[in-house]
Design a protein around this motif. Structure first.
Motif, PDB file in Angstrom:
ATOM      1  N   ILE A   1     -10.951  20.316  81.957  1.00 46.34           N
ATOM      2  CA  ILE A   1     -11.629  20.635  80.714  1.00 46.34           C
ATOM      3  C   ILE A   1     -11.892  19.388  79.875  1.00 46.34           C
ATOM      4  O   ILE A   1     -12.933  19.280  79.214  1.00 46.34           O
ATOM      5  N   TYR A   2     -11.000  18.426  79.912  1.00 46.07           N
ATOM      6  CA  TYR A   2     -11.130  17.253  79.054  1.00 46.07           C
ATOM      7  C   TYR A   2     -12.174  16.258  79.547  1.00 46.07           C
ATOM      8  O   TYR A   2     -12.484  15.292  78.857  1.00 46.07           O
ATOM      9  N   ASP A   3     -12.718  16.498  80.723  1.00 47.12           N
ATOM     10  CA  ASP A   3     -13.800  15.644  81.221  1.00 47.12           C
ATOM     11  C   ASP A   3     -15.139  15.995  80.589  1.00 47.12           C
ATOM     12  O   ASP A   3     -16.098  15.240  80.709  1.00 47.12           O
ATOM     13  N   TYR A   4     -15.222  17.139  79.932  1.00 50.54           N
ATOM     14  CA  TYR A   4     -16.492  17.624  79.405  1.00 50.54           C
ATOM     15  C   TYR A   4     -16.569  17.389  77.903  1.00 50.54           C
ATOM     16  O   TYR A   4     -15.687  17.783  77.155  1.00 50.54           O
ATOM     17  N   ARG A   5     -17.658  16.753  77.519  1.00 55.08           N
ATOM     18  CA  ARG A   5     -17.789  16.340  76.121  1.00 55.08           C
ATOM     19  C   ARG A   5     -18.560  17.343  75.271  1.00 55.08           C
ATOM     20  O   ARG A   5     -18.266  17.523  74.089  1.00 55.08           O
ATOM     21  N   TYR A   6     -19.562  17.974  75.838  1.00 56.14           N
ATOM     22  CA  TYR A   6     -20.428  18.862  75.074  1.00 56.14           C
ATOM     23  C   TYR A   6     -20.223  20.304  75.535  1.00 56.14           C
ATOM     24  O   TYR A   6     -20.177  20.573  76.747  1.00 56.14           O
ATOM     25  N   TRP A   7     -20.158  21.201  74.557  1.00 54.52           N
ATOM     26  CA  TRP A   7     -19.857  22.604  74.838  1.00 54.52           C
ATOM     27  C   TRP A   7     -20.821  23.530  74.120  1.00 54.52           C
ATOM     28  O   TRP A   7     -21.291  23.220  73.008  1.00 54.52           O
ATOM     29  N   GLY A   8     -21.097  24.670  74.756  1.00 59.15           N
ATOM     30  CA  GLY A   8     -21.853  25.706  74.093  1.00 59.15           C
ATOM     31  C   GLY A   8     -20.942  26.565  73.239  1.00 59.15           C
ATOM     32  O   GLY A   8     -19.726  26.358  73.181  1.00 59.15           O
ATOM     33  N   GLN A   9     -21.540  27.562  72.604  1.00 55.61           N
ATOM     34  CA  GLN A   9     -20.792  28.411  71.679  1.00 55.61           C
ATOM     35  C   GLN A   9     -20.088  29.575  72.391  1.00 55.61           C
ATOM     36  O   GLN A   9     -19.239  30.232  71.788  1.00 55.61           O
ATOM     37  N   GLY A  10     -20.457  29.813  73.629  1.00 47.54           N
ATOM     38  CA  GLY A  10     -19.814  30.867  74.411  1.00 47.54           C
ATOM     39  C   GLY A  10     -20.579  32.168  74.386  1.00 47.54           C
ATOM     40  O   GLY A  10     -21.292  32.474  73.430  1.00 47.54           O
ATOM     41  N   THR A  11     -20.406  32.939  75.444  1.00 50.75           N
ATOM     42  CA  THR A  11     -21.001  34.270  75.525  1.00 50.75           C
ATOM     43  C   THR A  11     -19.945  35.219  76.099  1.00 50.75           C
ATOM     44  O   THR A  11     -19.242  34.877  77.057  1.00 50.75           O
ATOM     45  N   GLN A  12     -19.833  36.393  75.497  1.00 55.57           N
ATOM     46  CA  GLN A  12     -18.786  37.341  75.879  1.00 55.57           C
ATOM     47  C   GLN A  12     -19.196  38.133  77.106  1.00 55.57           C
ATOM     48  O   GLN A  12     -20.302  38.685  77.166  1.00 55.57           O
ATOM     49  N   VAL A  13     -18.280  38.209  78.047  1.00 52.14           N
ATOM     50  CA  VAL A  13     -18.437  39.075  79.219  1.00 52.14           C
ATOM     51  C   VAL A  13     -17.261  40.050  79.223  1.00 52.14           C
ATOM     52  O   VAL A  13     -16.102  39.621  79.208  1.00 52.14           O
ATOM     53  N   THR A  14     -17.569  41.320  79.209  1.00 49.37           N
ATOM     54  CA  THR A  14     -16.541  42.359  79.229  1.00 49.37           C
ATOM     55  C   THR A  14     -16.797  43.266  80.410  1.00 49.37           C
ATOM     56  O   THR A  14     -17.899  43.799  80.562  1.00 49.37           O
ATOM     57  N   VAL A  15     -15.775  43.430  81.248  1.00 46.80           N
ATOM     58  CA  VAL A  15     -15.880  44.265  82.442  1.00 46.80           C
ATOM     59  C   VAL A  15     -14.915  45.432  82.291  1.00 46.80           C
ATOM     60  O   VAL A  15     -13.696  45.226  82.198  1.00 46.80           O
ATOM     61  N   SER A  16     -15.449  46.614  82.266  1.00 45.08           N
ATOM     62  CA  SER A  16     -14.604  47.799  82.129  1.00 45.08           C
ATOM     63  C   SER A  16     -14.261  48.357  83.509  1.00 45.08           C
ATOM     64  O   SER A  16     -15.035  48.237  84.455  1.00 45.08           O
ATOM     65  N   SER A  17     -13.094  48.976  83.571  1.00 43.73           N
ATOM     66  CA  SER A  17     -12.634  49.514  84.870  1.00 43.73           C
ATOM     67  C   SER A  17     -13.127  50.938  85.084  1.00 43.73           C
ATOM     68  O   SER A  17     -13.665  51.573  84.197  1.00 43.73           O
TER      69      SER A  17
END
Length: 124
Positions: free
Chosen positions: A108-124
């Motif tokens: 993880i520390y090799d990466y300098r730039y990051w996005g804001q994230g997107t939620q993935v939810t998987v229901s059973s």
């Protein structure tokens, strides 16, 4: 400055598929890699997959190997994560990131730039 914008997350059922996208804009790089990480509630951010932009070499976490596919579109400066056979344990916020300079890495520390994230939810 670099901007990364993820999209494609959502709520699905176990066994379904989703495709995440991450579009990069702003500063350009001569050599770089892009990756997907994910973070479930109360857990650390974990490596999912990475791709070397120069030659397209790909790398995967064991937990997603054979189910997820990372790919890139050079013209659009976009990286994708095709996720098949989704399971409840894949539920997390998914982040894309850029490492430059350098080749793909699972750290993880090799990466300098990051996005804001997107939620993935998987229901059973």
């Amino acid at each position: 400055q670099v901007q990364l914008v993820e999209s494609g997350g959502g709520l699905v059922q176990a066994g379904d598929s989703l495709r995440l996208s991450c579009a990069a804009s702003g500063r350009t790089f001569s050599t770089y890699a892009m990756a997907w990480f994910r973070q479930a509630p109360g857990k650390e951010r974990d490596f999912v997959a990475a791709i070397d932009w120069s030659d397209g070499s790909t790398y995967y976490a064991d937990s997603v190997k054979g189910r997820f596919t990372i790919s890139r579109d050079n013209a659009k400066n976009t990286v994708y994560l095709q996720m098949n056979s989704l399971a409840p344990e894949d539920t997390a916020v998914y982040y894309c990131a850029i490492r430059s300079p350098g080749r793909a890495s699972s750290r993880i520390y090799d990466y300098r730039y990051w996005g804001q994230g997107t939620q993935v939810t998987v229901s059973s």
